[in-house]
Design an enzyme around this catalytic site. Structure first.
Site, PDB file in Angstrom:
ATOM      1  N   HIS A  57       3.627  17.643 -43.582  1.00 32.61           N
ATOM      2  CA  HIS A  57       4.531  16.532 -43.719  1.00 32.61           C
ATOM      3  C   HIS A  57       5.594  16.648 -44.327  1.00 32.61           C
ATOM      4  O   HIS A  57       5.741  16.775 -45.570  1.00 32.61           O
ATOM      5  CB  HIS A  57       3.377  15.406 -44.190  1.00 32.61           C
ATOM      6  CG  HIS A  57       3.804  14.087 -43.875  1.00 32.61           C
ATOM      7  ND1 HIS A  57       3.880  13.110 -45.087  1.00 32.61           N
ATOM      8  CD2 HIS A  57       4.776  13.461 -43.033  1.00 32.61           C
ATOM      9  CE1 HIS A  57       4.446  12.026 -44.472  1.00 32.61           C
ATOM     10  NE2 HIS A  57       4.917  12.171 -43.322  1.00 32.61           N
ATOM     11  N   ARG A  58       6.807  16.622 -43.561  1.00 30.12           N
ATOM     12  CA  ARG A  58       7.992  16.720 -44.505  1.00 30.12           C
ATOM     13  C   ARG A  58       8.139  18.209 -45.173  1.00 30.12           C
ATOM     14  O   ARG A  58       8.787  18.501 -46.169  1.00 30.12           O
ATOM     15  CB  ARG A  58       8.559  15.724 -45.191  1.00 30.12           C
ATOM     16  CG  ARG A  58       8.401  14.112 -44.576  1.00 30.12           C
ATOM     17  CD  ARG A  58       8.696  13.023 -45.574  1.00 30.12           C
ATOM     18  NE  ARG A  58       8.068  11.890 -44.946  1.00 30.12           N
ATOM     19  CZ  ARG A  58       8.132  10.699 -45.530  1.00 30.12           C
ATOM     20  NH1 ARG A  58       8.427  10.531 -46.730  1.00 30.12           N
ATOM     21  NH2 ARG A  58       7.432   9.609 -44.906  1.00 30.12           N
ATOM     22  N   GLU A  92       6.419  18.577 -39.881  1.00 31.15           N
ATOM     23  CA  GLU A  92       6.806  17.363 -39.470  1.00 31.15           C
ATOM     24  C   GLU A  92       8.066  16.906 -40.220  1.00 31.15           C
ATOM     25  O   GLU A  92       8.093  17.136 -41.532  1.00 31.15           O
ATOM     26  CB  GLU A  92       5.813  16.368 -39.673  1.00 31.15           C
ATOM     27  CG  GLU A  92       6.351  14.814 -38.816  1.00 31.15           C
ATOM     28  CD  GLU A  92       6.969  14.101 -39.906  1.00 31.15           C
ATOM     29  OE1 GLU A  92       7.607  12.861 -39.565  1.00 31.15           O
ATOM     30  OE2 GLU A  92       7.208  14.456 -41.403  1.00 31.15           O
ATOM     31  N   ASP A 111      12.131  14.383 -40.084  1.00 32.05           N
ATOM     32  CA  ASP A 111      12.672  13.354 -39.792  1.00 32.05           C
ATOM     33  C   ASP A 111      14.317  13.494 -39.485  1.00 32.05           C
ATOM     34  O   ASP A 111      14.771  14.187 -40.214  1.00 32.05           O
ATOM     35  CB  ASP A 111      12.409  12.059 -40.861  1.00 32.05           C
ATOM     36  CG  ASP A 111      11.007  11.903 -41.237  1.00 32.05           C
ATOM     37  OD1 ASP A 111      10.369  11.387 -40.562  1.00 32.05           O
ATOM     38  OD2 ASP A 111      10.510  12.467 -42.312  1.00 32.05           O
ATOM     39  N   HIS A 116      14.325  11.099 -44.266  1.00 34.15           N
ATOM     40  CA  HIS A 116      13.324   9.970 -43.851  1.00 34.15           C
ATOM     41  C   HIS A 116      13.839   8.725 -44.022  1.00 34.15           C
ATOM     42  O   HIS A 116      14.033   7.789 -42.926  1.00 34.15           O
ATOM     43  CB  HIS A 116      12.032  10.310 -44.488  1.00 34.15           C
ATOM     44  CG  HIS A 116      10.945   9.076 -44.268  1.00 34.15           C
ATOM     45  ND1 HIS A 116      10.867   7.807 -44.714  1.00 34.15           N
ATOM     46  CD2 HIS A 116      10.034   9.131 -43.380  1.00 34.15           C
ATOM     47  CE1 HIS A 116      10.040   7.218 -44.229  1.00 34.15           C
ATOM     48  NE2 HIS A 116       9.359   8.028 -43.286  1.00 34.15           N
ATOM     49  N   GLU A 141      10.597  13.740 -35.857  1.00 34.76           N
ATOM     50  CA  GLU A 141      10.713  12.088 -35.446  1.00 34.76           C
ATOM     51  C   GLU A 141      11.916  11.773 -35.787  1.00 34.76           C
ATOM     52  O   GLU A 141      12.610  11.942 -36.545  1.00 34.76           O
ATOM     53  CB  GLU A 141       9.650  11.592 -36.814  1.00 34.76           C
ATOM     54  CG  GLU A 141       9.169  10.273 -36.658  1.00 34.76           C
ATOM     55  CD  GLU A 141       8.463   9.555 -37.876  1.00 34.76           C
ATOM     56  OE1 GLU A 141       8.478   8.338 -37.874  1.00 34.76           O
ATOM     57  OE2 GLU A 141       7.990  10.210 -38.454  1.00 34.76           O
ATOM     58  N   LYS A 198      14.079   8.799 -36.341  1.00 34.32           N
ATOM     59  CA  LYS A 198      13.998   7.494 -37.175  1.00 34.32           C
ATOM     60  C   LYS A 198      15.000   6.576 -36.916  1.00 34.32           C
ATOM     61  O   LYS A 198      14.958   5.482 -36.877  1.00 34.32           O
ATOM     62  CB  LYS A 198      14.250   8.014 -38.710  1.00 34.32           C
ATOM     63  CG  LYS A 198      13.140   8.836 -39.213  1.00 34.32           C
ATOM     64  CD  LYS A 198      11.624   8.483 -38.945  1.00 34.32           C
ATOM     65  CE  LYS A 198      11.550   7.170 -40.031  1.00 34.32           C
ATOM     66  NZ  LYS A 198       9.914   6.821 -40.007  1.00 34.32           N
ATOM     67  N   ASP A 205       0.342  16.127 -46.573  1.00 37.95           N
ATOM     68  CA  ASP A 205       1.374  16.567 -47.443  1.00 37.95           C
ATOM     69  C   ASP A 205       0.737  17.850 -48.294  1.00 37.95           C
ATOM     70  O   ASP A 205       1.735  18.389 -49.044  1.00 37.95           O
ATOM     71  CB  ASP A 205       1.152  15.507 -48.591  1.00 37.95           C
ATOM     72  CG  ASP A 205       2.199  14.200 -48.030  1.00 37.95           C
ATOM     73  OD1 ASP A 205       2.708  14.306 -47.052  1.00 37.95           O
ATOM     74  OD2 ASP A 205       1.632  13.249 -48.603  1.00 37.95           O
TER      75      ASP A 205
END
Length: 241
Positions: A21-22, A48, A50, A63, A113, A115, A229
């Protein structure tokens, strides 16, 4: 319509794909090249990230709508140029990367993703200049964003993110021509719902796999992937499971 590309093979649910995640957010500054490289080093198959659009039209990886939380600067991302964004420290000397830099830094699967709705047109323009790699899946919580991606980038896979995985999830995914669903690990996410998604040809990425217990639940549900994470800890948690 251009055929959809398959970004990933189906994987046995006993060993789901791991998306950082990120990047490796628990260990490194989120959404930075350092974080994406760390995720790769610890064995994550994907990350992943953003995307938003700078004032001068560049796709940047961040993000929040503002830079305040994740950098030493202030202001809205959309009000700052790429050069101005580059001046900010995103943690440990890292800079806010462009999407292309992030894709170059991480060789595996990438969930992008969206945003900001304006990023769809920017992604389409970027794709015309240099096609997005087949390992990319465009994701969003917003159906209208995925509708736009389906129109402008029909050849790129899409994923519907939801914090409310109700029984209508497969139908909602079909409406935006998604091949992935990314549901939150809530009580409403059941084995039956995952099976219905699979029956419709959807792959399921459950989140957040924040500890061994929640990872065990993702595995029991039959999720194809998990987002976490903590990509460095997943293999140890799987052994415990």
């Amino acid at each position: 319509m251009t055929p959809s590309r398959s970004a990933t093979p189906r994987r046995p649910a006993v060993r789901p794909l791991v998306y950082g995640h990120r990047g490796a957010r628990a260990d490194e500054p989120e959404n930075t090249l350092r974080s994406f490289r760390r995720a790769h080093q610890v064995g994550a198959e994907g990350v992943e990230l953003d995307v938003r659009v700078s004032r001068d039209g560049h796709l940047v990886v961040i993000h929040d709508a503002t830079v305040d939380r994740t950098t030493d600067g202030t202001g809205e991302v959309a009000a700052l140029s790429l050069a101005e964004l580059r001046e900010l420290d995103a943690g440990q000397g890292e800079r806010i990367p462009t999407l292309r830099e992030a894709l170059d830094a991480f060789p595996g699967l990438v969930q992008v993703e969206i945003k900001a709705p304006e990023a769809v047109a920017a992604l389409a323009e970027s794709d015309r200049q240099t096609p997005l790699p087949e390992r990319v899946v465009l994701t969003s919580f917003q159906a209208e964003v995925l509708d736009g991606a389906a129109r402008l980038l029909p050849q790129v896979e899409r994923g519907l993110i939801t914090a409310d995985p109700t029984a209508e999830l497969p139908a909602r995914a079909a409406e935006v021509k998604a091949t992935w669903v990314c549901p939150e690990l809530s009580p409403e996410l059941t084995t039956g719902l995952v099976e219905r998604c699979h029956a419709q040809g959807l792959r399921v990425d459950a989140w957040p796999a924040a500890d061994a217990g929640r990872l065990a639940r993702c595995v029991a549900l039959g999720a194809d992937a998990v987002t976490t994470d903590y990509p460095a800890l997943i293999d140890g948690w799987l052994r415990a499971v």
